[in-house]
Write a protein that holds these residues in place. Structure first.
Motif, PDB file in Angstrom:
ATOM      1  N   VAL A 127      46.410  76.805 -30.037  1.00 40.64           N
ATOM      2  CA  VAL A 127      45.203  77.236 -29.320  1.00 40.64           C
ATOM      3  C   VAL A 127      43.977  76.515 -29.841  1.00 40.64           C
ATOM      4  CG1 VAL A 127      43.722  79.200 -28.780  1.00 40.64           C
ATOM      5  CG2 VAL A 127      46.205  79.469 -28.752  1.00 40.64           C
ATOM      6  N   ILE A 150      40.901  72.892 -27.173  1.00 43.07           N
ATOM      7  CA  ILE A 150      39.545  72.496 -26.804  1.00 43.07           C
ATOM      8  C   ILE A 150      39.461  70.981 -26.651  1.00 43.07           C
ATOM      9  CG2 ILE A 150      37.150  72.392 -27.584  1.00 43.07           C
ATOM     10  CD1 ILE A 150      37.818  75.113 -26.643  1.00 43.07           C
ATOM     11  N   VAL A 169      46.324  73.423 -20.399  1.00 49.27           N
ATOM     12  CA  VAL A 169      46.439  74.687 -21.128  1.00 49.27           C
ATOM     13  C   VAL A 169      47.620  75.492 -20.587  1.00 49.27           C
ATOM     14  CG1 VAL A 169      45.295  76.867 -21.690  1.00 49.27           C
ATOM     15  CG2 VAL A 169      43.988  74.736 -21.673  1.00 49.27           C
ATOM     16  N   GLY A 219      37.832  82.284 -16.493  1.00 53.92           N
ATOM     17  CA  GLY A 219      38.557  82.501 -17.731  1.00 53.92           C
ATOM     18  C   GLY A 219      39.987  82.910 -17.455  1.00 53.92           C
ATOM     19  N   VAL A 266      44.753  85.960 -26.214  1.00 54.97           N
ATOM     20  CA  VAL A 266      44.044  84.678 -26.199  1.00 54.97           C
ATOM     21  C   VAL A 266      43.246  84.613 -24.905  1.00 54.97           C
ATOM     22  CG1 VAL A 266      44.296  82.165 -26.137  1.00 54.97           C
ATOM     23  CG2 VAL A 266      45.829  83.540 -27.562  1.00 54.97           C
ATOM     24  N   ILE A 314      40.639  82.089 -22.817  1.00 55.35           N
ATOM     25  CA  ILE A 314      40.089  80.734 -22.715  1.00 55.35           C
ATOM     26  C   ILE A 314      39.098  80.718 -21.560  1.00 55.35           C
ATOM     27  CG2 ILE A 314      40.621  78.306 -22.352  1.00 55.35           C
ATOM     28  CD1 ILE A 314      42.506  78.771 -24.466  1.00 55.35           C
ATOM     29  N   GLN A 315      37.874  80.236 -21.827  1.00 59.13           N
ATOM     30  CA  GLN A 315      36.848  80.117 -20.791  1.00 59.13           C
ATOM     31  C   GLN A 315      36.834  78.678 -20.293  1.00 59.13           C
ATOM     32  OE1 GLN A 315      35.666  81.203 -24.044  1.00 59.13           O
ATOM     33  NE2 GLN A 315      36.196  83.305 -23.533  1.00 59.13           N
ATOM     34  N   VAL A 329      38.167  73.201 -20.484  1.00 56.39           N
ATOM     35  CA  VAL A 329      38.005  74.271 -21.465  1.00 56.39           C
ATOM     36  C   VAL A 329      36.578  74.246 -22.012  1.00 56.39           C
ATOM     37  CG1 VAL A 329      38.739  75.121 -23.719  1.00 56.39           C
ATOM     38  CG2 VAL A 329      40.443  74.261 -22.108  1.00 56.39           C
ATOM     39  N   LYS A 375      37.066  79.450 -26.447  1.00 55.67           N
ATOM     40  CA  LYS A 375      38.295  80.234 -26.643  1.00 55.67           C
ATOM     41  C   LYS A 375      38.022  81.390 -27.583  1.00 55.67           C
ATOM     42  CE  LYS A 375      40.107  77.471 -30.486  1.00 55.67           C
ATOM     43  NZ  LYS A 375      38.870  77.542 -31.173  1.00 55.67           N
ATOM     44  N   GLN A 376      38.829  82.417 -27.464  1.00 54.68           N
ATOM     45  CA  GLN A 376      38.744  83.558 -28.357  1.00 54.68           C
ATOM     46  C   GLN A 376      40.158  84.061 -28.591  1.00 54.68           C
ATOM     47  OE1 GLN A 376      36.626  86.954 -26.813  1.00 54.68           O
ATOM     48  NE2 GLN A 376      36.366  87.831 -28.823  1.00 54.68           N
TER      49      GLN A 376
END
Length: 71
Positions: free
Chosen positions: A3, A7, A20, A42, A52, A54-55, A61, A64-65
């Motif tokens: 992950v 990016i 992704v 997202g 997880v 992902i924006q 991308v 991410k969080q």
């Protein structure tokens, strides 16, 4: 971690949505919209107690969080 490397893709450019999904599989949830003519959204993946998020901005991308233990 996979992950973290999402990016930056090839040549230091941000990864695309399709890249992704090829790595993580289809997301459990996906949200899209636009603001001032810019499309984005997202996607959310869940596995066990890990989430997880992902924006995306356009088809790339943007952020991410990763949340563990509160899935």
């Amino acid at each position: 971690m996979i992950v973290t490397s999402l990016i930056l893709g090839k040549k230091g450019r941000t990864s695309k949505i399709k890249d992704v999904v090829a790595i993580l599989g289809e997301p459990a949830e996906m949200v899209s919209g636009s603001l001032l003519g810019e499309s984005g959204g997202g996607a959310v993946w869940r596995q066990g107690d890990t989430v997880v998020v992902i924006q995306f901005a356009g088809d790339r991308v943007a952020g991410k969080q990763i949340v563990k233990g509160r899935a």
